[in-house]
Design an enzyme around this catalytic site. Structure first.
Site, PDB file in Angstrom:
ATOM      1  N   LYS A 194       0.860  -1.178   0.000  1.00  0.00           N
ATOM      2  CA  LYS A 194       0.000   0.000   0.000  1.00  0.00           C
ATOM      3  C   LYS A 194       0.901   1.234   0.000  1.00  0.00           C
ATOM      4  CE  LYS A 194      -3.921   1.970   2.608  1.00  0.00           C
ATOM      5  NZ  LYS A 194      -4.744   1.842   3.830  1.00  0.00           N
ATOM      6  N   SER A 252      -9.653   1.656   2.902  1.00  0.00           N
ATOM      7  CA  SER A 252      -8.779   2.410   2.020  1.00  0.00           C
ATOM      8  C   SER A 252      -7.729   1.548   1.308  1.00  0.00           C
ATOM      9  CB  SER A 252      -8.071   3.500   2.819  1.00  0.00           C
ATOM     10  OG  SER A 252      -7.235   2.910   3.804  1.00  0.00           O
ATOM     11  N   SER A 259      -9.888  -0.683   7.143  1.00  0.00           N
ATOM     12  CA  SER A 259      -9.283  -0.482   5.823  1.00  0.00           C
ATOM     13  C   SER A 259      -8.517  -1.669   5.258  1.00  0.00           C
ATOM     14  CB  SER A 259      -8.347   0.727   5.855  1.00  0.00           C
ATOM     15  OG  SER A 259      -9.103   1.912   5.801  1.00  0.00           O
TER      16      SER A 259
END
Ligand SMILES: [Zn+2]
Lengths: 492, 482
Positions: free
Chosen positions: A78, A153, A177
């Site tokens: 990420k 996210s 997330s």
């Protein structure tokens, strides 16, 4: 080339020299290059760096030198995790072009174990969002249905695993997330206990809630990654010193006698019927395998959502103050004076980020602090207590991960409140610092994955792995793959 | 009657002390002063994305030491807080400080002023990090130097119990002396290791309530503390005497002009939006650490002053003068330990030593053992008090012992009766008229003869012996050359 279903399979193939790390890396790079234009998982693909790393590993493997537990395993990160050799944007324009001078601790640990990092994955800007539509670059899409969001996210991290772009990814979980996108994309994701994994080099959203965790195809793969990244870090004063348990071993434990707490009233009231049905079927299967289901209470979810949005916005308003154009990243308006520079530079932040900074600034302001932030902290203590009461009667608590399967792009983007409710089952765990896992447990009528969430006591990762791995031995939901991505010439 | 006679000043000080740790409070960067701009920085102290603070244990230790020395209640779990504001020299957009649960509270410090000991209350002591420094270049460009960012500070807040600018300066000096005695700060005001803001208000004498206060910033010397407060008190008194009202505001001391100027009004006061720092666990002070630190706490300057009075029978004034700097008091004690009589040592230090030092912290060219040696030579009559001064001057130049200098320069006192008598006889022989006058009753001439003998002996004749022998010989009892 054959498909690898797990890190363990790939590990064995590499160790037996059936495939080289470079070949494996090349395979995934090709897939990404052929297919990611449809999905938008990668913000940065480091073809050259990944191949160089793979070749280095190959030399070690050829010499039968120990190259680490993840030697030659292609992974992706990420874009909230800071890397010295690749750009890090955190999904924001304000960090466009910025290059860190150091690696996050989790990145260092992955590298030390020989992992090959393919690139940096799409996300909601500063991890603020539940759909990946808040990425300042482009939205990421759900591999199961390109009209749908992958969740957020860590949307890029979940979609990349689902699309078989790599063998595992790291995401971060502040209010769900990791778990919610894992659920939306039909993959497995773990949010560890707060303090179990270092946050050093993780760009902060809400410091008291953020936690790094793995997303992968299976519980066992997640355990493999968690074993590498978890543990005390002298550079993060909030990490826990207690030694790690053997996560691989935990995956092999039988579940007979495991007590699964089910807050049935709560989740059946809040979730789609299809989601509830899938979760109930999963619970029945676990019960058949010897687990004991017990009714437990669950912290008041509307209270948790309110508490969460006070705390995370308050912390974010402070954490994001550093993006002022003075030291790094983008700077706009420096010729118009300091105030203009601040204002114009900070306009690079997206609408959702600005909204949360404003909410958080308000919650901390003189005269409002008591009513919002201080009160939220007290409620947080109550939520912790609710959980510890519930865990007196059970070892894990099961709920849906998300009230719904993935929704369509644009469906909730103009309704932040609806978007915030997508996290209703996940955020309590962050408020209480508990570990949680999301496991694929079925599909909606439309063919979208549904996720089962399990929560455990602080440092109860072993219980989650035990229960999750047992469930995955009983079912094959986690082996299903989206069929609509393939294009000519790209093998799986 | 001046306006000040009607009002009493109420003063509270906030003193910032830079702790003398080798590294910064939350990272491993050096705290050394004077390095090239931005040469002592890292991702942590420049607030790069993703970094986290880790508390330097020595900082907590040092802060606990001062808290013990100021007789504070020490919190076993103190909490860091973020103080949020935007400024280019503040890398994270917040300063890590302490707010509602500081390290220490409710202390006292004994301040000697006008030969009286005043117990001034200490409200709180908290830990925090320093910010960087903005440099505004000609041409409008501004630069930021972050070498200072993350340097460990403690803030010591006094109760509003200080009543005069002199007391304020004495309080500040006392704090400095204590941190230097504890060896936790160099207390160097020129380099900003010790800084001070003052809150001051006036009230009619005899009243208990508090008037509207102003805060004066940027007081970086004892003299400025006193001057700024004197100015500010006069300014407030004049306003009140005219029937006006004090406006609550923050003012800046302009040292060049000796005045305070408005910096910001209360309405512009910052809302710092303090909240607990989520990246740092509570700072823990164990009983074991407190025990260890209490046991190792050195004697503090005020106690030392009192001991000099009690043990060495020095005056309070001399005792505090010697304790003006720790180094000076250490020197005094070393001389006493080497056998010097305390009062004499004190006099020599305050007159001969201090007149040769620009700064009482400087090391002396004459070691305390050598000073004790010199005093011993005086006491035993081997050198005269007068010659001793020139011996000291030569010791200062060469670093030698008094013995060595006196030997080399042949400055030992002559105590040999025969040779002094011979010199006296020579003087008497050379000055028959004066001898006759003296014998006729002009006794004032005695000094003349002493001077003549001293001249012949280059000042080395033992004065007592000389006096006795001279008297005898002048009245004719001594050996004569007839
Ligand atoms: Zn540093």
């Amino acid at each position: 080339m054959s498909v690898f279903d797990s890190i363990e399979q790939a590990r064995q193939a590499l160790d037996r020299h059936e495939i080289s790390a470079a070949e494996l890396t090349e395979h995934y790079l090709r897939r990404v290059q052929a297919l990611d234009s449809q999905l938008g998982c990668f913000l940065h693909l480091d073809r050259q760096g990944a191949l160089e790393q793979a070749e280095l590993i190959d030399r070690s493997l050829a010499a039968n030198r120990s190259a680490g537990r993840l030697a030659g395993i292609p992974l992706a990160l990420k874009d909230i995790l800071v890397t010295a050799d690749q750009p890090t944007t955190c999904g924001s324009k304000v960090l466009e072009g910025w290059r860190a001078s150091y690696d996050a601790t989790v990145v260092e640990r992955l590298r030390a174990s020989g992992a090959v990092v393919l690139g940096k994955l799409n996300m909601d800007e500063f991890a603020m969002g539940s759909s990946n539509e808040n990425s300042a670059y482009f939205p990421c899409k759900n591999p199961w249905d390109l009209r749908c969001v992958p969740g957020g996210s860590s949307g890029g991290s979940a979609a990349a695993v689902a699309a078989d772009f790599c063998l595992g990814t790291l995401g971060t979980d502040t209010g769900g997330s990791i778990r919610q996108p894992a659920s939306f994309c039909g993959v497995t994701g773990i949010k560890p206990t707060y303090g179990r994994v270092s946050r050093f080099g993780v760009i902060a959203f809400a410091s008291s809630l953020d936690q790094v965790g793995p997303l992968a195809r299976s519980v066992e793969d997640c355990a493999e990654l968690l074993a590498v990244i978890a543990g005390h870090d002298p550079q993060d004063a909030t990490t826990i010193e207690q030694p790690l348990e053997d996560y691989r071993q935990a995956c092999r434990q039988p579940i007979s006698g495991l007590r699964i707490g089910v807050p049935r009233e709560v989740f059946s009231a809040g979730a789609d019927p299809a989601v509830c049905d899938a979760v109930e079927r999963a619970l029945a299967e676990l019960e058949q395998a010897g687990a004991i289901l017990v009714e437990v209470g669950f912290p008041d979810m509307s209270r948790a959502v309110a508490t969460y949005y006070v705390i995370c916005t308050a912390e974010a308003s402070s954490n994001l103050a550093r993006y002022d154009g003075v030291r790094y990243g983008q700077r706009i308006g420096e010729d118009d004076g300091l105030l203009a520079m601040y204002q114009q530079t900070r306009r690079l932040l997206g609408a959702e980020v600005q909204r949360r900074i404003l909410l958080g600034t308000f919650a901390l302001s003189a005269g409002y602090y008591e009513a919002y932030y201080a009160k939220a902290q007290r409620v947080r203590t109550l939520i912790r207590r609710d959980f510890s009461d519930a865990f007196a009667a059970c070892d894990v608590i099961a709920t849906p991960t998300s009230p719904t399967a993935a929704f369509e792009l644009g469906e909730k983007i103009d309704d932040p409140l609806q978007m915030y409710l997508a996290d209703v089952f996940t955020i309590s765990a962050n408020l209480a610092g508990l570990p949680g896992i999301s496991l694929p447990c079925g599909f909606s009528a439309r063919g979208l994955p549904i996720g089962l969430q399990l929560l455990a006591k602080p440092l109860g990762e072993g219980e989650l792995l035990r229960c999750g791995a047992a469930y995955q031995r009983l079912t094959d939901w986690h082996r299903r793959r989206p069929e609509n991505l393939e294009s000519d010439g790209v093998s799986r | 009657m001046s306006a000040m006679d009607r009002y009493e000043a109420v003063i509270g000080l906030e003193v910032h002390v830079q702790l003398a740790t080798a590294t910064k409070i939350f990272c491993g960067c050096s705290t050394a002063f004077g390095a090239p701009a931005n040469s002592q920085i890292c991702p942590v102290c420049t607030g790069q994305p993703g970094v986290l603070p880790v508390l330097n244990g020595r900082v907590l230790r040092f802060a606990a030491m001062i808290a013990l020395a100021l007789r504070c209640e020490i919190r076993r779990r103190s909490i860091f807080a973020r103080k949020n504001y935007f400024y280019p020299d503040l890398p994270k957009g917040y300063q890590i400080s302490q707010y509602d649960r500081p390290l220490a509270e409710h202390g006292t410090v004994d301040v000697l002023c006008d030969e009286t000991m005043h117990a001034i209350g200490v409200t709180r002591i908290h830990l925090e990090e320093d910010a960087g420094k903005c440099i505004h270049a000609a041409g409008g460009d501004s630069f930021v130097d972050l070498n200072r960012a993350g340097v460990p500070l403690i803030e010591i807040v006094s109760e509003p119990e200080i009543r005069s600018p002199q007391q304020a300066a004495a309080y500040m000096r006392t704090i400095r002396d204590i941190v230097r005695a504890l060896n936790i700060s160099d207390g160097n005001m020129e380099q900003g290791s010790l800084r001070c803001d003052a809150n001051v208000s006036l009230r009619p004498r005899g009243e208990q309530g508090l008037g509207t206060k102003t805060e004066v910033k940027n007081l970086n010397s004892f003299r400025f503390v006193q001057k700024a407060l004197e100015y500010e008190i006069e300014r407030q008194a004049a306003i009140l005497a005219d029937g006006g009202q004090i406006v609550q505001q923050t003012r800046l001391f302009d040292a060049d002009r000796g005045v305070t100027r408005v910096m910001r009004e209360k309405e512009e006061a910052h809302d710092y939006r303090y909240f607990p720092e989520p990246d740092l666990p509570p700072a823990l002070v164990s009983e074991a650490l407190l025990g260890e630190l209490s046991a190792a706490l050195p004697e503090l300057p005020t106690a030392r002053i009192q001991r000099y009075v009690d043990q060495h029978q020095l005056s309070l004034l001399d005792a505090s003068e010697l304790n003006r700097e720790r180094e000076l008091a250490d020197y005094f004690e070393a001389a006493v330990a080497a056998g010097a009589q305390p009062k004499r040592a004190a006099n020599w230090i305050m007159v001969e030593l201090l007149s040769r030092l620009d700064d009482a912290r400087q090391p002396s060219n004459v070691s305390p053992q050598h000073l004790a040696g010199l005093l011993e030579l005086i006491a035993s009559g081997k050198v005269s008090g007068k010659l001793a001064k020139s011996i000291f001057a030569k010791m200062w130049e060469s670093g030698e012992s008094a013995e060595a200098v006196a030997e080399r320069e042949n400055l030992f006192q002559q105590s040999d009766e025969g040779s002094i008598a011979a010199e006296i006889a020579a003087v008497i022989a050379e000055n028959p008229k004066q001898v006759a006058d003296y014998r006729a009753g002009k006794e004032k001439l005695f000094g003349f003869f002493v001077g003549q003998v001293m001249k012949r002996t280059r000042g080395k004749a033992n004065p007592q012996l000389l006096n006795a022998l001279l008297k005898k010989q002048l009245i004719g009892e001594g050996p004569s050359l007839d």
